[in-house]
Design an enzyme around this catalytic site. Structure first.
Site, PDB file in Angstrom:
ATOM      1  CG  ASN A 213      31.606  15.711   6.236  1.00 40.64           C
ATOM      2  OD1 ASN A 213      31.270  16.425   5.296  1.00 40.64           O
ATOM      3  ND2 ASN A 213      30.759  15.290   7.147  1.00 40.64           N
TER       4      ASN A 213
ATOM      5  CB  ALA B 244      37.810  28.794  19.888  1.00 40.18           C
TER       6      ALA B 244
ATOM      7  CE1 TYR C 287      29.755  24.746  13.540  1.00 36.03           C
ATOM      8  CE2 TYR C 287      29.141  23.362  11.686  1.00 36.03           C
ATOM      9  CZ  TYR C 287      30.111  23.969  12.456  1.00 36.03           C
ATOM     10  OH  TYR C 287      31.431  23.809  12.143  1.00 36.03           O
TER      11      TYR C 287
ATOM     12  NE  ARG D 273      27.168  15.537   4.449  1.00 38.61           N
ATOM     13  CZ  ARG D 273      25.935  15.500   3.950  1.00 38.61           C
ATOM     14  NH1 ARG D 273      25.752  15.304   2.651  1.00 38.61           N
ATOM     15  NH2 ARG D 273      24.891  15.643   4.745  1.00 38.61           N
TER      16      ARG D 273
END
Length: 359
Positions: free
Chosen positions: A210, A78, A181, A249
């Site tokens: 990612n 979460a 973040y 990435r």
């Protein structure tokens, strides 16, 4: 094993539930069904009436206490994700990610649950690993707005200004969060480590790179770049690639991330009490964002990506994983290759606004 999966109705969480169930474990889901992840007109996910799905917020101690009943381990997914819209999102990020984690850990301490796997993130590293031909491994500072505006996207050596070669980031790299973040994800790890020491528990953070795959939420500013591109293609629009598309990435399929969580949950209970470990969780196959947009558009049938030169100050240029530790210590191996995964993702449905995935 009975596992509480917080955020278990979400994109990654729901895949973890499926992986755990397939491995013979029992999953209990606690999910707040927040509009930022599920849209505004959410409905309760299937399973809500049979005891496997609880609608509640990890910041609500009473809801967490109920969800922990009879649980052997917790898989904490979460969180608010992505860069958000602007700094005004900071209180919500800190509340969801850090306060929520603190409430969960306090409840686990009270309930005697001593095994935790946390959804970490590669964003804690800031810019990735770079080598200068003269100075060896270096840590470039944040990129300057004037350089970005002029199209100078590559970091330079902080000592001599030379061009740098990007490499793979290992878990012993210094952390350097460069947006809200990222700061909250690093704080989650510090909280988990403190909880483990204080309670004799064991905690693992899987630092996701990612993540992409079926069921990503569409048309939300809080999703990842793969979702932005896939949403654009679904609307018949060209994916808009920021900077020059050369950002490196590591794109990892959600099924591989779910499998990593399953093996980590099976192993965490046998770790030394009071311990915390972080594992990079990536495919080991770096690609540029431009390459990803091109592969996704080609598999979808177009339109082709457009490179815009736009930028976001919170973004980093290159960060790719060295995931050898996870492979060697836990025996995990990614199974979905880049070409296969992009072809699958190009045809897979996204989560429509207002729909919670069934568990």
């Amino acid at each position: 094993m009975r596992v509480l999966v917080t955020g278990g109705a979400g994109f990654i969480g729901s895949e973890i539930v499926r992986s755990l169930t397939s491995a013979g474990h029992e999953a209990v889901v606690l999910d707040a069904l927040l509009p930022s992840a599920h849209g505004h007109a959410v409905h309760r996910a299937a399973g809500d009436t049979d005891g496997r799905m609880l609608v509640g917020d990890v910041r609500d101690r009473a809801a967490v206490d109920r969800a922990l009943h009879g649980v052997d381990a917790v898989c904490h997914q979460a969180a608010m994700v992505g860069l958000g819209k602007d700094f005004a999102d900071a209180p919500e990020y800190v509340g969801c990610n850090d306060l929520g984690t603190a409430v969960l850990l306090a409840a686990m301490a009270g309930a005697g649950v001593r095994s935790l796997v946390l959804a970490g993130s590669m964003v804690v590293y800031g810019e990735g690993r770079y080598s200068c031909p003269r100075h060896g491994t270096v840590r470039p500072g944040p990129r300057d707005r004037s350089d970005l505006s002029a199209g100078r996207f590559e970091p330079r050596c902080p000592d001599c200004g030379a061009a740098l070669a990007p490499g793979l980031v290992a878990e012993d790299a210094p952390t350097d969060p460069r947006n809200v973040y990222a700061a909250t994800k690093l704080a989650q790890e510090h909280l988990a480590s403190s909880w483990a020491r204080a309670t004799g528990g064991s905690a693992v953070s899987l630092r996701y790179h990612n993540v992409y795959g079926p069921g990503m939420p569409r048309d939300t500013p809080y999703a990842g770049v793969a979702s932005f591109f896939r949403s654009a293609l679904a609307r018949g629009e060209a994916p808009r690639v920021f900077e020059d598309g050369g950002q490196r990435r590591d794109f990892i399929h959600v099924r591989d991330v779910a499998a990593a969580n399953t093996v980590a949950l099976e192993a965490v209970g046998s770790r030394a009490p009071g311990g915390f470990a972080a594992y990079n969780t990536g495919s080991g196959e770096p690609h540029t964002i431009g390459e990803m947009a091109g592969a996704l558009a080609a598999a979808h049938g177009g339109p082709a990506p457009v490179v815009t030169g736009e930028f976001r100050l919170g973004d980093v240029r290159h960060v790719t994983a060295d995931s050898r530790r996870l492979r060697e210590e836990l025996g995990w191996r990614p199974e979905v290759g880049f070409a296969e995964g992009m072809a699958d993702f190009a045809a897979a449905p996204l989560r429509e606004a207002g729909a919670a995935l069934p568990v």
